[in-house]
Design an enzyme around this catalytic site. Structure first.
Site, PDB file in Angstrom:
ATOM      1  CE  LYS A  93      -3.161   1.667   3.295  1.00  0.00           C
ATOM      2  NZ  LYS A  93      -3.923   1.273   4.483  1.00  0.00           N
ATOM      3  CG  ASP A 170      12.559  -9.396 -30.150  1.00  0.00           C
ATOM      4  OD1 ASP A 170      12.937  -8.905 -29.065  1.00  0.00           O
ATOM      5  OD2 ASP A 170      12.249  -8.711 -31.126  1.00  0.00           O
ATOM      6  CD  GLU A 171      11.722  -7.783 -25.916  1.00  0.00           C
ATOM      7  OE1 GLU A 171      12.707  -8.395 -26.373  1.00  0.00           O
ATOM      8  OE2 GLU A 171      11.500  -6.582 -26.151  1.00  0.00           O
ATOM      9  N   GLY A 333      20.452  -1.259 -28.403  1.00  0.00           N
ATOM     10  CA  GLY A 333      21.212  -0.370 -29.287  1.00  0.00           C
ATOM     11  C   GLY A 333      22.715  -0.594 -29.202  1.00  0.00           C
ATOM     12  N   GLY A 356      19.829  -5.390 -33.373  1.00  0.00           N
ATOM     13  CA  GLY A 356      20.067  -4.561 -34.558  1.00  0.00           C
ATOM     14  C   GLY A 356      21.545  -4.405 -34.874  1.00  0.00           C
TER      15      GLY A 356
HETATM   16  C1  1AE Z   1      16.915  -3.787 -22.660  1.00  0.00           C
HETATM   17  C2  1AE Z   1      16.375  -4.884 -23.541  1.00  0.00           C
HETATM   18  C3  1AE Z   1      16.967  -4.906 -24.914  1.00  0.00           C
HETATM   19  C4  1AE Z   1      16.262  -5.849 -25.837  1.00  0.00           C
HETATM   20  O1  1AE Z   1      15.493  -6.657 -25.426  1.00  0.00           O
HETATM   21  C5  1AE Z   1      16.483  -5.793 -27.251  1.00  0.00           C
HETATM   22  O2  1AE Z   1      15.677  -6.539 -27.994  1.00  0.00           O
HETATM   23  C6  1AE Z   1      17.427  -5.034 -27.855  1.00  0.00           C
HETATM   24  O3  1AE Z   1      17.563  -5.042 -29.204  1.00  0.00           O
HETATM   25  P1  1AE Z   1      18.590  -4.132 -29.973  1.00  0.00           P
HETATM   26  O4  1AE Z   1      19.972  -4.639 -29.650  1.00  0.00           O
HETATM   27  O5  1AE Z   1      18.411  -2.730 -29.485  1.00  0.00           O
HETATM   28  O6  1AE Z   1      18.258  -4.285 -31.409  1.00  0.00           O
END
Ligand code: 1AE
Length: 404
Positions: A93, A170-171, A333, A356
């Site tokens: 709470k 990928d999540e 990134g 990426g």
């Molecule tokens: C903080 C999680 C980063 C992630 O899950 C992810 O898919 C990053 O992808 P890129 O490396 O930015 O393409």
């Protein structure tokens, strides 16, 4: 403090008597009312009472800037031995009661006995991969939705040929008719074997465990049966206790990578939520994450460097817990030009993780992986990336595209 949990809060208030506030928290989150209790009842309730440990006030003339760090201890006696009970007690709470942020939490050794932590930890993962002396490299499937098994298998093969140590889903890849987890794992592990014959490298594939909570265990077992040698899990959308149940399960003998999805809804405000080192560090480790992803200080989705360093400490520090260490995975990134910064900040017990930054390489995915392995090699040899790139084409191309 033995057999008590200590929670530290940062509380912003222009006028409040912080000592009074602290007393209110200690009593309000434990026995409710204290002064109204008859003397006899007080004696029996004393063992359940929260106690103020410290109040440090930071005065400021700036409106909205006066705050205090308040530490309160809670008896283990009040809680069952699980994270929901601990978190609801210390910040249930209270999390909704004004400008207050949970910045740290220490649990007792007795509470910790209910937790085994990461099954593999850093040592175990290094043993699985047979890699001891360098940062690990992980690549992330990108562009997964709407693709069929042969396409994902080919994408996996290209990542593996690039020389990465771990490939993770990928999540956002959930159960779907095109690439159900068991079929996906079989296809990808075939590709892993193909690649191993060429690269000679072992590989972990972290398949994304998804779906309703009660189906997760079965899904994990199906994935493992199909050959999965690691799992990815979106911990915060399910809760730490679900991670704990999975990591504690004797039939789930593979490392678990914790994805931080949703964490941005919880940690970034200075005034509310749960601090990142606790959210993505201490609690992930206690609940059993072998690897923990979080934003890096330099990529596309960023987090202040001090916070990433505090997460690292929470994952690696041996002084506050007996459970194994978890591997830090600063992410989002990431490209080869960032590898020197990653190793400077995290040392070699780190996973360099990119999606990426691997698939976006102009010479293709496998070349993208190689550019990273070259960058890691350059750092280990203490050679400037640009110098190393003179004789390493993939790294040269990556540096030209993304810089350093
Ligand atoms: C903080 C999680 C980063 C992630 O899950 C992810 O898919 C990053 O992808 P890129 O490396 O930015 O393409």
């Amino acid at each position: 403090m033995s057999d008590r949990a200590v929670a530290t809060y940062r509380l912003y208030d222009d006028r409040a008597d912080f000592h009074k506030k602290a007393e209110g928290i200690a009593v309000g989150l434990t026995v409710g009312s204290w002064t109204d209790l008859p003397e006899a009842k007080r004696a029996s309730m004393a063992q359940h009472l929260g106690q103020v440990v410290s109040v440090t006030v930071y005065e400021s003339d700036l409106p909205g800037e006066r705050y205090a760090d308040i530490a309160v201890s809670y008896p283990d006696l009040n809680i069952s031995r699980d994270l929901p009970a601990l978190l609801v007690t210390v910040f249930g709470k209270l999390s909704m009661d004004g400008r207050i942020k949970l910045i740290d939490l220490q649990w007792s050794a007795s509470f910790e006995q209910a937790f085994t932590g990461p099954k593999f930890g850093i040592t175990g993962i290094r043993q699985l991969l047979d890699v001891q002396d360098r940062p690990l490299l992980m690549s992330i499937f990108k562009s997964v939705i709407g693709h069929d098994l042969p396409t994902l298998k080919e994408q996996f093969l290209q990542q593996a040929l690039g020389g990465v140590d771990i490939i993770k889903d990928d999540e956002i890849l959930f159960e779907n008719p095109l690439t159900p987890i068991d079929q996906r794992v079989r296809a990808c592990m075939e590709a892993a074997q193909q690649a191993e014959q060429i690269t000679g490298k072992k590989l972990l594939y972290a398949a994304n465990l998804t779906g309703s909570t009660f189906g997760l265990r079965d899904q994990a077992l199906r994935a493992i049966d199909a050959g999965a040698n690691a799992l990815l899990f979106n911990v915060l959308s399910y809760g730490y206790d679900v991670l704990h149940a999975l990591s504690n399960d004797p039939d789930i003998q593979v490392p678990i990578a914790a994805h931080p999805a949703l964490a941005g809804a919880i940690y970034p405000s200075p005034h509310q939520g749960i601090a990142a080192p606790l959210l993505l560090g201490k609690l992930m480790r206690l609940a059993g994450a072998d690897l923990v992803l979080f934003p890096s200080p330099y990529g596309s989705v960023t987090m202040p460097r001090e916070e990433t360093q505090a997460i690292k400490a929470a994952l690696l520090d041996e002084s506050y817990t007996k459970v194994r260490t978890s591997l830090p995975v600063p992410s989002a990134g990431i490209h080869p030009g960032l590898v020197p910064l990653i190793v400077r900040d995290f040392g070699i017990d780190v996973v360099v993780n990119a999606g990426g930054g691997i698939h976006g390489h102009p010479q293709g995915t496998a070349a993208g992986g190689r550019a990273f392995t070259q960058a890691i090699e350059a750092v280990l040899q203490e050679t400037d990336l640009h110098t190393f790139a003179e004789s390493n084409e993939e790294l040269r191309t990556a540096l030209q595209l993304w810089g350093s």
